[in-house]
Motif scaffolding. Structure first.
Motif, PDB file in Angstrom:
ATOM      1  N   ILE A  53      68.901  18.544  49.194  1.00  8.62           N
ATOM      2  CA  ILE A  53      69.804  20.036  50.232  1.00  8.62           C
ATOM      3  C   ILE A  53      68.828  21.012  50.254  1.00  8.62           C
ATOM      4  CG2 ILE A  53      71.538  20.603  51.557  1.00  8.62           C
ATOM      5  CD1 ILE A  53      73.169  18.276  50.121  1.00  8.62           C
ATOM      6  N   ILE A  54      67.826  21.612  50.884  1.00 10.40           N
ATOM      7  CA  ILE A  54      67.538  22.675  51.584  1.00 10.40           C
ATOM      8  C   ILE A  54      68.708  23.404  52.464  1.00 10.40           C
ATOM      9  CG2 ILE A  54      65.218  23.946  52.247  1.00 10.40           C
ATOM     10  CD1 ILE A  54      64.161  21.194  50.908  1.00 10.40           C
ATOM     11  N   THR A  55      68.519  24.376  52.113  1.00 12.07           N
ATOM     12  CA  THR A  55      68.939  25.299  53.313  1.00 12.07           C
ATOM     13  C   THR A  55      69.462  27.102  53.428  1.00 12.07           C
ATOM     14  OG1 THR A  55      71.423  25.589  54.469  1.00 12.07           O
ATOM     15  CG2 THR A  55      71.666  25.396  51.963  1.00 12.07           C
ATOM     16  N   ASP A  56      68.934  27.519  54.376  1.00 15.64           N
ATOM     17  CA  ASP A  56      68.641  28.532  54.909  1.00 15.64           C
ATOM     18  C   ASP A  56      70.416  28.995  53.748  1.00 15.64           C
ATOM     19  OD1 ASP A  56      67.793  31.108  55.687  1.00 15.64           O
ATOM     20  OD2 ASP A  56      67.515  30.857  57.511  1.00 15.64           O
ATOM     21  N   PHE A  57      70.278  30.371  54.295  1.00 12.54           N
ATOM     22  CA  PHE A  57      71.604  31.117  53.603  1.00 12.54           C
ATOM     23  C   PHE A  57      72.020  32.021  54.893  1.00 12.54           C
ATOM     24  CE2 PHE A  57      74.318  34.634  52.288  1.00 12.54           C
ATOM     25  CZ  PHE A  57      74.566  33.211  51.264  1.00 12.54           C
ATOM     26  N   PHE A  58      71.699  32.222  55.944  1.00 14.99           N
ATOM     27  CA  PHE A  58      72.317  33.418  56.900  1.00 14.99           C
ATOM     28  C   PHE A  58      71.981  32.653  58.286  1.00 14.99           C
ATOM     29  CE2 PHE A  58      71.060  37.064  53.543  1.00 14.99           C
ATOM     30  CZ  PHE A  58      72.612  37.523  53.847  1.00 14.99           C
ATOM     31  N   MET A  59      72.937  31.846  58.288  1.00 17.67           N
ATOM     32  CA  MET A  59      73.077  31.029  59.591  1.00 17.67           C
ATOM     33  C   MET A  59      74.924  30.807  60.403  1.00 17.67           C
ATOM     34  SD  MET A  59      71.611  27.534  57.539  1.00 17.67           S
ATOM     35  CE  MET A  59      73.027  27.660  56.615  1.00 17.67           C
ATOM     36  N   PRO A  60      74.132  30.788  61.482  1.00 14.69           N
ATOM     37  CA  PRO A  60      75.327  31.135  62.477  1.00 14.69           C
ATOM     38  C   PRO A  60      76.499  29.727  62.144  1.00 14.69           C
ATOM     39  CG  PRO A  60      73.218  30.439  63.882  1.00 14.69           C
ATOM     40  CD  PRO A  60      72.599  30.706  62.761  1.00 14.69           C
TER      41      PRO A  60
END
Length: 120
Positions: A53-60
């Protein structure tokens, strides 16, 4: 064996580029989400067998720290490989995860070889 990936990225251009790059690298991108809240709800309601699971850190809606903590509480996602990407202060990102958590980090912008190394 082709590894399966879930990608969570709020920037549409990065999301599409990242998805294409992962596919070119031989990964099976099984799901793509635009924020952590959407990813969490969908992955709980419609589980998927995934390796990474790859995720951006800062998100809405829900940041990566909340998303990963919530997913790790689900048995199906507890032992998955998590990679956090961020273009912001990476030191602040590190502080959100306990040492030894197994979370890998990648700073944007990154080079293809950096991505390949972290996915190896």
């Amino acid at each position: 064996m082709q590894h399966s990936v879930v990608l969570v990225e709020d920037d549409i251009n990065l999301r599409e580029t990242f998805k294409e790059l992962l596919q070119i690298m031989g990964f099976n991108v099984v799901r793509v989400y635009e924020n952590g809240g959407e990813a969490y709800v969908n992955l709980r309601e419609d589980p998927v067998d995934v390796d990474i699971i790859i995720t951006d850190f800062f998100m809405p809606v829900m940041n990566a720290d909340e998303l990963i903590k919530s997913l790790k509480a689900e048995a199906m996602y507890a032992d998955k490989q998590y990679i956090v990407i961020s273009g912001f202060d990476i030191e602040s990102v590190y502080k959100c995860f306990p040492e030894g958590s197994g979370i890998k980090f990648l700073t944007k912008p990154f080079k293809v070889d950096e991505l390949m190394k972290i996915l190896a």
